[in-house]
Each structure stands twice: as structure tokens, then as C-alpha cells.
Design an enzyme around this catalytic site. Structure first.
Site, PDB file in Angstrom:
ATOM      1  N   THR A 112      -7.148   1.610  -3.184  1.00  0.00           N
ATOM      2  CA  THR A 112      -6.622   2.079  -4.479  1.00  0.00           C
ATOM      3  C   THR A 112      -6.193   0.968  -5.433  1.00  0.00           C
ATOM      4  O   THR A 112      -5.650  -0.062  -5.042  1.00  0.00           O
ATOM      5  CB  THR A 112      -5.416   3.033  -4.293  1.00  0.00           C
ATOM      6  OG1 THR A 112      -5.713   3.972  -3.275  1.00  0.00           O
ATOM      7  CG2 THR A 112      -5.077   3.768  -5.566  1.00  0.00           C
TER       8      THR A 112
ATOM      9  N   GLY B 293      -6.917  12.249  -1.143  1.00  0.00           N
ATOM     10  CA  GLY B 293      -5.555  11.718  -1.059  1.00  0.00           C
ATOM     11  C   GLY B 293      -4.750  12.036  -2.301  1.00  0.00           C
ATOM     12  O   GLY B 293      -4.957  13.046  -2.980  1.00  0.00           O
TER      13      GLY B 293
HETATM   14  N1  GLY Z   1      -3.691   6.256  -1.959  1.00  0.00           N
HETATM   15  C1  GLY Z   1      -5.030   6.483  -1.723  1.00  0.00           C
HETATM   16  C2  GLY Z   1      -5.311   7.492  -0.699  1.00  0.00           C
HETATM   17  O1  GLY Z   1      -4.494   7.767   0.159  1.00  0.00           O
HETATM   18  O2  GLY Z   1      -6.385   8.050  -0.739  1.00  0.00           O
END
Ligand code: GLY
Length: 373
Positions: free
Chosen positions: A220, A250
């Protein structure tokens, strides 16, 4: 009429202002003081925002800040910034060339929010488009919706003229996936609990072997910006958890989790374990804490404590009883005060008129995550 001098002008003005203020006081309200809104521009981002250049000169934060400084729309600027990472195959957590899902397919998630326009859009499980953030922007600008997913999101992108590739893998991401498959396939014969533990161990080992810090298991990039007019926008984009179950989504495309922006208050965005963020809708929580007057650092720390308190399952805890995952928040208020907080020590990127910097975040647990695992 006799002209008035400056002193008389000021006195007259004060008398008018006092008279105008009387009815407001009579109603028990404070008189409104109108001041032009102004702020020191800044871009705040996860650390990968000051690491990759996609063969160009600027990192994500440099690009976004330069655009803000030249008067561009803040959302255009932060999205142009994260496009650097989405397009750079060396960032193996975001966009083209990122680590795919368990079937070897890249499914991307993203959302964006435009503070002054109060517009927002997101896409999840999007396949074939390198820049999920631009499709999220199109959802905000071209539809009446806030979230589009899967095949429908891809079809929407195709109709808008986005290039749809049959495969977003590079040789490196495919090689890492083959290795992951080779080592995890025999685990089908374990119980689901043992399998999950073993898969995580193998996944983190392969990430280390491919030069990717285990801190980026959930990947991310989040990038938020503030311009001199006090306008705040943000964007989050990701390939999500490395080798996730196909269809797993997510926090990144979810408003309030991957990102939340309120132009009057500030912005918060996240990287790290999406499930922990989804459970607490933490970005929204942080903005709400700031609305009640908390400084970004206090708001972020309070939110991390909430995540820690809600992490009670043994499989998610270290021997010391702390969460066994990393999660980070990048926080900016309307005054231009900013910070990043993280469960374990980490770094983040900023760009101001003094240039781009990568600096330490404020950890809730001071030991390194690697030591706790
Ligand atoms: N923060 C990215 C995910 O958990 O998909």
C-alpha cells in the site's frame, strides 16, 4: 461632504462592527470572525512515497508537492504522485508488478477523497489496470457511487478508455508467486489453523528473499496533500496482502478505513494490516478525534490503542501480547500539523517547501516488529 481622515475612518469602522455584533451577542452567539483561509502546503505519504521514481526524476511526494505548488488541484496532485509507484514495477506492493493473489492474479484496491468538493470514489479487486487510483477518481467524478468492484469496475474502466492488460505481473512478481506456490501447496494437508500459520511464515520468508521488508506484507501507498488555500485531498492504492485469497479486499478502497478526509478537519490514511483497520474504521476515527480538538499525534495514538485493545485472538498476538502486525497512519490537520503513527517503529515521507524527507513515525510499541515475530 467633508472628507474623513484615517483615524475617523477606523473609529467609524469599529462603530459599525460593534453595532453589527450586537444582535449576534444578543442571541448568545459569538460574532463570526471572517479570516481568509491559508495554510502551509504539505504532502504526507507512506515511506514508499519517497523511494521510487519509475525511471523519472521525482518521487511520489516530490511530484505531488510540485503540482500543488504550481496550483494544481490537490487530488490531481496526490494521484499523480501515487501513479509513480503504481507504474514502477520496483514497488512490489502497489500497482503494476506487485505481489499477486494466491492464484497469481493482481487484484488492486484504491480510494480517493476530494476534501473541498466532498467527492469520493473507490475500486476493489480491480484486475488489468495499472493505475487503480485513476479508476477510483473516475468513480468519484463520473458516477453517482462511491465503490465499484471486480469485473464491473474493470468494465467501467474499459469503457472510459483505460488500457486493460491481460496480466499485471512482471517476471519478478511471477517468480515470487511461483516460489510461494511451490512452498505452500503441500500445506493443503494441514488443518486450516496450522496452514494459516505456515503460510504466513513462508510468505514473510519469501518476501525477505525478494528484498521486500516483511513490514510491507500488506503493501500500500497512502498520500495526502494540503494546498495554500487549505484544501485537503487524499488517495490510497494497493495490491493488498501478498498472495491473498482471491477476492479478499482490505481496507484500502474503503472510505473511513484506507482513507478519510474532511476538509474542515484533516485527513488520515493507512498502510499495513487492512483487517485491523477495517474492524475499527480507524481513519475516520482519527479524523473524528481531531474534530474534537486532538492533535494529529494524540488522535493517531488513541486509534492505535483502540486497534491494540480490539486485537485479542492469540493468532494475532506476539508472545509479549502485542499485535503481531504492522499498521501505520498518515495524519494531517487543516492547520497543516501532521504526523505518522505506527504500531511498531517505521518511517514516512513528507514534502514541504524545504523538499522531501523520510522521517521516523511515532510507534505505539517501541520494539521492532521483526523482534516480536
Ligand atoms: N492495507 C492494505 C491491505 O490490507 O490490503
Amino acid at each position: 461632504m467633508k472628507p474623513i481622515n484615517r483615524r475617523q475612518f477606523v473609529q467609524a469602522g469599529a462603530a459599525v462592527a460593534a453595532a453589527a455584533a450586537v444582535p449576534a451577542r444578543a442571541l448568545g452567539q459569538a460574532p463570526t470572525v471572517m479570516t481568509p483561509k491559508s495554510a502551509k502546503p504539505i504532502v504526507i505519504c507512506s515511506a514508499n512515497g519517497n523511494q521510487y521514481r519509475n525511471g523519472g526524476r521525482e518521487t511520489c511526494v516530490e511530484k505531488a508537492f510540485a503540482m500543488i505548488a504550481s496550483g494544481a488541484d490537490v487530488l490531481d496532485a496526490v494521484i499523480a504522485g501515487v501513479n509513480v509507484n503504481e507504474l514502477d514495477p520496483l514497488d512490489m506492493t502497489v500497482g503494476y508488478g506487485a505481489l499477486p493473489n494466491a492464484d497469481g492474479v493482481l487484484q488492486l484496491d484504491s480510494c480517493c477523497m476530494h476534501g473541498p468538493k466532498k467527492r469520493a470514489g473507490g475500486v476493489s479487486a480491480l484486475e488489468g489496470v495499472k493505475t487503480a487510483s485513476l479508476v477510483a477518481r473516475a468513480v468519484a467524478d463520473r458516477t453517482d457511487h462511491h465503490l465499484m468492484t471486480g469485473q464491473g469496475a474493470q468494465e467501467f474502466a474499459r469503457r472510459l478508455g483505460f488500457e486493460i492488460l491481460p496480466d499485471l505481473n512482471t517476471d519478478a512478481s511471477r517468480k515470487a508467486w511461483f516460489e510461494w506456490k511451490r512452498r505452500t501447496d503441500p500445506l493443503h494437508y494441514l488443518t486450516p489453523e496450522d496452514r494459516a500459520i505456515e503460510v504466513k511464515k513462508i510468505s514473510l520468508a519469501i518476501m525477505r528473499e525478494f528484498g521486500i521488508s516483511p513490514e510491507h506484507y500488506y503493501g500500500t501507498i497512502n498520500c495526502d496533500g494540503l494546498n495554500p488555500k487549505g484544501e485537503i485531498c487524499g488517495v490510497t492504492t494497493t495490491a493488498g496482502l501478498a498472495w491473498k485469497i482471491p477476492g479478499r479486499v482490505g481496507d484500502s478502497p474503503i472510505l473511513g478505513a484506507g482513507l478519510y478526509v474532511d476538509n474542515e478537519v484533516g485527513a488520515a490514511g493507512s498502510t499495513g494490516r487492512g483487517e485491523a483497520n477495517l474492524y475499527n474504521l480507524t481513519s475516520c476515527l482519527i479524523v473524528e478525534f481531531m474534530r474534537r480538538g486532538m492533535h494529529p499525534k494524540d488522535a493517531g495514538m488513541e486509534a492505535l490503542k483502540r486497534i491494540k485493545a480490539n486485537t485479542i485472538e492469540k493468532r494475532l498476538l506476539t508472545k509479549a501480547g502485542n499485535p503481531n502486525f504492522q499498521i501505520n497512519f498518515y495524519i494531517l490537520n487543516a492547520k497543516g500539523e501532521y504526523t505518522s503513527v505506527s504500531m511498531y517503529p517505521s518511517t514516512y515521507a513528507i514534502c514541504t517547501e524545504n523538499g522531501a524527507q523520510t522521517i521516523p513515525s511515532e510507534p505505539l510499541v517501541p520494539t521492532q516488529l521483526e523482534q516480536e515475530l
